[in-house]
Design a protein around this motif. Structure first.
Motif, PDB file in Angstrom:
ATOM      1  N   HIS A 193       0.847  -1.195   0.000  1.00 55.10           N
ATOM      2  CA  HIS A 193       0.000   0.000   0.000  1.00 55.10           C
ATOM      3  C   HIS A 193       0.885   1.250   0.000  1.00 55.10           C
ATOM      4  O   HIS A 193       1.641   1.477   0.955  1.00 55.10           O
ATOM      5  CB  HIS A 193      -0.907  -0.024   1.227  1.00 55.10           C
ATOM      6  CG  HIS A 193      -1.866  -1.184   1.219  1.00 55.10           C
ATOM      7  ND1 HIS A 193      -2.231  -1.859   2.347  1.00 55.10           N
ATOM      8  CD2 HIS A 193      -2.517  -1.786   0.182  1.00 55.10           C
ATOM      9  CE1 HIS A 193      -3.093  -2.830   2.009  1.00 55.10           C
ATOM     10  NE2 HIS A 193      -3.270  -2.802   0.699  1.00 55.10           N
ATOM     11  N   GLU A 196       1.951   3.819   2.977  1.00 53.76           N
ATOM     12  CA  GLU A 196       2.279   3.233   4.275  1.00 53.76           C
ATOM     13  C   GLU A 196       3.789   3.212   4.533  1.00 53.76           C
ATOM     14  O   GLU A 196       4.435   2.168   4.668  1.00 53.76           O
ATOM     15  CB  GLU A 196       1.624   1.860   4.369  1.00 53.76           C
ATOM     16  CG  GLU A 196       0.099   1.997   4.251  1.00 53.76           C
ATOM     17  CD  GLU A 196      -0.666   0.697   4.379  1.00 53.76           C
ATOM     18  OE1 GLU A 196      -0.042  -0.339   4.664  1.00 53.76           O
ATOM     19  OE2 GLU A 196      -1.889   0.734   4.189  1.00 53.76           O
ATOM     20  N   ARG A 243      -3.960   3.588  -2.481  1.00 55.76           N
ATOM     21  CA  ARG A 243      -3.934   2.205  -2.009  1.00 55.76           C
ATOM     22  C   ARG A 243      -3.671   1.189  -3.115  1.00 55.76           C
ATOM     23  O   ARG A 243      -3.003   0.196  -2.900  1.00 55.76           O
ATOM     24  CB  ARG A 243      -5.278   1.849  -1.373  1.00 55.76           C
ATOM     25  CG  ARG A 243      -5.235   0.471  -0.667  1.00 55.76           C
ATOM     26  CD  ARG A 243      -6.355   0.382   0.302  1.00 55.76           C
ATOM     27  NE  ARG A 243      -6.421  -0.841   1.049  1.00 55.76           N
ATOM     28  CZ  ARG A 243      -5.939  -1.018   2.278  1.00 55.76           C
ATOM     29  NH1 ARG A 243      -5.283  -0.033   2.869  1.00 55.76           N
ATOM     30  NH2 ARG A 243      -6.098  -2.162   2.908  1.00 55.76           N
ATOM     31  N   HIS A 288       2.921  -3.035   7.134  1.00 51.53           N
ATOM     32  CA  HIS A 288       1.934  -2.024   6.714  1.00 51.53           C
ATOM     33  C   HIS A 288       1.908  -0.872   7.717  1.00 51.53           C
ATOM     34  O   HIS A 288       2.589  -0.912   8.740  1.00 51.53           O
ATOM     35  CB  HIS A 288       0.536  -2.655   6.690  1.00 51.53           C
ATOM     36  CG  HIS A 288       0.328  -3.628   5.577  1.00 51.53           C
ATOM     37  ND1 HIS A 288      -0.382  -3.330   4.445  1.00 51.53           N
ATOM     38  CD2 HIS A 288       0.762  -4.906   5.418  1.00 51.53           C
ATOM     39  CE1 HIS A 288      -0.399  -4.387   3.640  1.00 51.53           C
ATOM     40  NE2 HIS A 288       0.293  -5.357   4.203  1.00 51.53           N
TER      41      HIS A 288
HETATM   42 ZN   LIG Z   1      -1.657  -1.710   4.289  1.00 50.16          ZN
END
Ligand SMILES: [Zn+2]
Length: 392
Positions: A193, A196, A243, A288
């Motif tokens: 992602h 992050e 994302r 993450h």
């Molecule tokens: Zn994530």
């Protein structure tokens, strides 16, 4: 051929939305640019002599609320530009970070940030010192930072760098492999992602600690091979996505369908490695970021080849953190959600190993993230060495 054309058509289609074009607003007295890795803002509009309104919107919807933005404010003869971020399909989350060089960052003072009650906008004043100021949701962490990190690791620890495939847009998907005669394997994933970055910093510090060359690390590496896929969503980072990858998909919901090239290449590479080298996967960690630090794990009652390890690891890690933060309480959430094709579900189901999503809070300071990650790596290695797996 047809697939290639379809991919190109998809890229063209996605590329035509303004969120992804290298938008450049030439305004009176200053300009806004996003022509750098991670640069993202959908539109801008002059809102006064030295004020601008920027539209922040995601690559596609529906989407998790991770409203990434990054842009440069360039101005001659102005000491500041007032910026208002207006969010579409999301609400304010990340406190702006400012930089004069794109490398060193400062968080904007929270008490001077004006956020709407419904969080639909955030307003702040960007000081302009040497003609340009970078503004981003999080300090930029792109390919140069990764290269610096793994080059150092390769020099130091004899790790082998290779490329396991390409992203949808043709970027290399890197792999770091430390494997000699070991039979067990630790799998580490990172940056599925794009926004992050705190999780990415933890991943780097965690892996660095595995290769610290003290007695514990030597014992661990004598038994355990390590494979790291540190930078999975290359296109999403490049394009400043909230994302998804360039296919508009959450890569951490594609472990199973494997419709996107990034998780597909990584999973195929792991399967190949395990087969050709006769390895026993022992644990998967996927780094993450979210609102706070948390470990998403299996339940202790879920059978894995190392059923006791996660609990032993996290109990020891909590104790270790209390040496520096007496009130520290580790946050663990245990569940198995078979309907959600995350990496955690995939590795647990496919290899019968414990798999943890290792989450760092968005606002964690870098030095604290690094200390936390290093201590967690020490406890992790100890827990691994203390448990005989149920392989045979
Ligand atoms: Zn994530």
């Amino acid at each position: 051929m047809n697939l290639r054309l379809a991919v190109l058509a998809l890229i063209t289609l996605l590329g035509s939305t303004s969120a992804f074009a290298d938008a450049l607003c030439e305004l009176t007295g200053f300009k806004i640019t996003i022509d750098f890795e991670g640069g993202a803002a959908a539109a801008c509009e002059q809102a006064g002599m030295q004020a601008v309104r920027l539209t922040i919107k995601p690559e596609n919807t529906p989407i998790n609320n991770s409203p990434w933005y990054a842009f440069k404010v360039e101005a001659e003869g102005l000491d500041r530009v007032d910026v208002k971020l207006e969010y579409q399909d999301g609400t304010h989350r990340y406190t702006p970070k400012l930089s004069s060089d794109g490398v060193h960052w400062m968080e904007y003072p929270l008490n001077r940030l004006i956020v709407d009650d419904d969080k639909s906008s955030a307003a702040f004043s960007v000081p302009i010192e040497a003609g340009v100021t970078w503004v981003a949701a999080q300090p930029l962490l792109g390919i140069q930072a990764y290269k610096q990190w793994w080059d150092d690791l390769i020099d130091r620890a004899g790790i082998e760098y290779s490329v396991v495939g390409e992203s949808l847009e043709g970027r290399d998907l890197p792999r770091l492999l430390a494997l000699e005669e070991q039979h067990e394997l630790l799998i580490v994933l990172g940056r599925q992602h794009p926004p992050e970055t705190t999780g990415a910093i933890a991943m780097m510090a965690f892996v660095d600690r595995l290769f610290a060359e003290d007695e514990l690390s030597k014992q661990f590496l004598a038994r355990v091979g390590v494979v790291v896929y540190p930078f999975i969503n290359r296109d999403g980072v490049q394009r400043g996505h909230w994302r998804h990858n360039l296919g508009g998909k959450d890569l951490n919901r594609d472990w199973g369908p494997f419709e996107q090239p990034e998780p597909k290449h990584v999973s195929q590479d792991i399967a190949r490695l395990v087969t050709t080298k006769s390895l026993k996967p022992g644990y998967m960690l996927d780094f993450h970021s979210t609102w706070y630090d948390v470990f998403y794990t299996q339940k202790d009652s879920d059978y894995t080849v190392r059923s006791a390890m996660t609990r032993a690891w996290l109990v020891a890690f909590e104790r270790s953190m209390r040496n520096i933060e007496p009130d520290f309480e580790l946050n663990r959430k245990s569940a198995h959600n078979p309907d959600s094709p995350t990496s955690k579900s995939y590795f647990f189901e496919t290899y019968g190993i414990p798999a943890t999503t290792y989450e760092i809070g968005d606002d964690a300071p870098i030095s604290r993230i690094q200390e936390y990650a290093r201590r967690s790596a020490v406890s992790f290695m100890q827990a691994w060495l203390n448990e005989d797996p149920w392989y045979e």
